[in-house]
Design an enzyme around this catalytic site. Sequence first.
Site, PDB file in Angstrom:
ATOM      1  N   HIS A 160      -3.964 -11.582 -12.943  1.00  0.00           N
ATOM      2  CA  HIS A 160      -5.221 -11.597 -12.182  1.00  0.00           C
ATOM      3  C   HIS A 160      -6.307 -11.954 -13.190  1.00  0.00           C
ATOM      4  O   HIS A 160      -6.646 -11.151 -14.055  1.00  0.00           O
ATOM      5  CB  HIS A 160      -5.419 -10.195 -11.583  1.00  0.00           C
ATOM      6  N   ASP A 181      -1.583 -12.927  -0.935  1.00  0.00           N
ATOM      7  CA  ASP A 181      -2.472 -11.868  -1.438  1.00  0.00           C
ATOM      8  C   ASP A 181      -2.913 -10.958  -0.288  1.00  0.00           C
ATOM      9  O   ASP A 181      -4.064 -10.518  -0.223  1.00  0.00           O
ATOM     10  CB  ASP A 181      -3.691 -12.446  -2.173  1.00  0.00           C
ATOM     11  N   PHE A 198     -12.900  -5.529  -2.166  1.00  0.00           N
ATOM     12  CA  PHE A 198     -12.495  -6.940  -2.164  1.00  0.00           C
ATOM     13  C   PHE A 198     -11.045  -7.016  -1.672  1.00  0.00           C
ATOM     14  O   PHE A 198     -10.204  -6.254  -2.115  1.00  0.00           O
ATOM     15  CB  PHE A 198     -12.535  -7.503  -3.577  1.00  0.00           C
ATOM     16  N   GLY A 199     -10.748  -7.968  -0.776  1.00  0.00           N
ATOM     17  CA  GLY A 199      -9.346  -8.169  -0.370  1.00  0.00           C
ATOM     18  C   GLY A 199      -9.215  -8.415   1.111  1.00  0.00           C
ATOM     19  O   GLY A 199      -9.935  -7.824   1.923  1.00  0.00           O
ATOM     20  N   ARG A 246       0.772  -1.254   0.000  1.00  0.00           N
ATOM     21  CA  ARG A 246       0.000   0.000   0.000  1.00  0.00           C
ATOM     22  C   ARG A 246       0.798   1.296   0.000  1.00  0.00           C
ATOM     23  O   ARG A 246       0.214   2.369   0.128  1.00  0.00           O
ATOM     24  CB  ARG A 246      -0.992   0.035   1.172  1.00  0.00           C
TER      25      ARG A 246
END
Length: 429
Positions: A180, A306, A324-325, A65
Site C-alpha cells: 500500500h 479492494d 477511506f474504503g 473483516r
Amino acid sequence: MAPILLTGGRIIDPGNNVDLVGDILIEDGQITRVATNIDATGAEIIDVTGRVVAPGLIDIHCHLRDPGFPEREDFKSGTRAAARGGFTTLIAMPNTSPVCDHPVVAEYVLARSKREGVVNVLPYGAITKGQQGQELAPYADLVAAGCVAFSDDGQPLMNAGLMRQALLMAKDINKFFAVHCEDRTITGEGVINEGEVSRCLGVKGIPYTSEAAMVARDILLAEETASRVHICHVGCARSVELIREGKKRGVAVTGEVIPHYLNTTEADMLTLEGRFKIKPPFGSQEDQDALKEGLVDGTLEVIATDHAPYTLAEKKRDFREAPFGLIGLETALGVVLTAMVHSGLLSLPAAIAKMTCNPARLLGLNKGTLGVGGDADIVVIDPDREWQVDVNENESKSRNCPQHGRWLKGRAVLTMVGGRIVMQDGKVC
Ligand SMILES: [Zn+2]
C-alpha cells in the site's frame, strides 16, 4: 454430485490460450473435458449459448473483516457477495482484529471461511507485526499456516529500511508482497485528491506524490535487492509511468487497478458523499486515462476489487471523519466490461486474464484457468446484460459503493466453485 455439462458457451480461458464455442464437462468437482461438442449422457445439462464461460474470478485484494468487524462483513456475507460478482477465490487482507500476523489467525481465517463461505478464501499474512511497521512478522510460520502472500495494506510501511528487509525475506521465501503505497507525512489531513475539485470545495487535498513517492521508493528497493514487489490500488498517472519505467529496467514490479477508478474521478467528489471516499483518492481524468492505458499496454496486469466494507453509520460521519474504503465485489466485473471491453479498449480475453490467470500466476496458485483436471471454479458471464446497480440488492452487509444507481453492461449469471453451483441468475444458493 451429478456431472454437469455447460453447453454452447464461448469458452474463454486466457491462461491456456483457449477461445472457442463449445462444451465443458464437470465431474466430481473437476473439469474433465473441454471440447466443441461433448456427449455426456446422464449429466445435468445447462445451456449457456450466447454466454461466456471463463475461469472463476480471483480477487487478490479484498477485506472480509473477520475477525474483528462482523458489523461490516463476515465470511458468509463477503463470500456471497463474491459469488454474486463471479469471484470464486478471494485473498483476504490481514488488517483484521487481531491482525493476521500469527499462524493462529491464518488458521482461523481458513477454517471459518471454509465453514461459512461459499467461495474459496485464502489469507494474506501481515508484513509487520500488528501492521505497526516496527518488526517483521514471522513469514515462515505464516506460510506454514496457509498464508499465500503478504501485505500491510491499509497501512503504509513508512520505514524504508524495514521495507528493504521485508523484500529480502520475501525473496528468500519466494512469496508475493503487495504494498500500500502512501507517504502519510504527505497525505496529512487530506481527504480527496489535491486539485481543482479540492480547491473548489475548500477541503484538504492529498497530493499525488503521497502515492507516487512511495511507488518510486519501493521500485528502487525491489531493483536494488533483486526482489519482486506488487503495487496495490494504483491511482495516479505518475505511478503508472514509474511502474512502466521500472519494468523497462527489468524490475520485477507489478501493479493492480481497482475497477472504481475506471469510471470515477475527483469530479464525482463534489457531493462529498462517504461512498466516494477512498485511498488513494480518485484522481483527474488524466489519471483515469493513464490507468486505462496501463491496463492496455500491460504495465498493470491485475484488476482487484479492494472491497472494503464499512457500515452506513461509519460512512455517514462528517466527510473529514468518515473512513477511506469502498466495496466492489458485486460490481467489479460489470465496471470492467463497461469501461474497458465495451468501450473497445481491451478484448474480452485480455480483461478476463487480468482477473483470473494473471493474479493466479503472481501468487503461484494452481487456479485461474479451465485446464482439464483442475478445480471446476467457473463463471458464466452475460457480457451484454445491462443492469442498474442497486446496493440494496447486495449480498455484502455494507452499502459504501460509488456504483450505486449507475448502469453497467455485463454481469456474472452463474458461479461454480469446485463443481458446485453457488450462484445462478443473481441468486446465491
Ligand atoms: Zn490499501
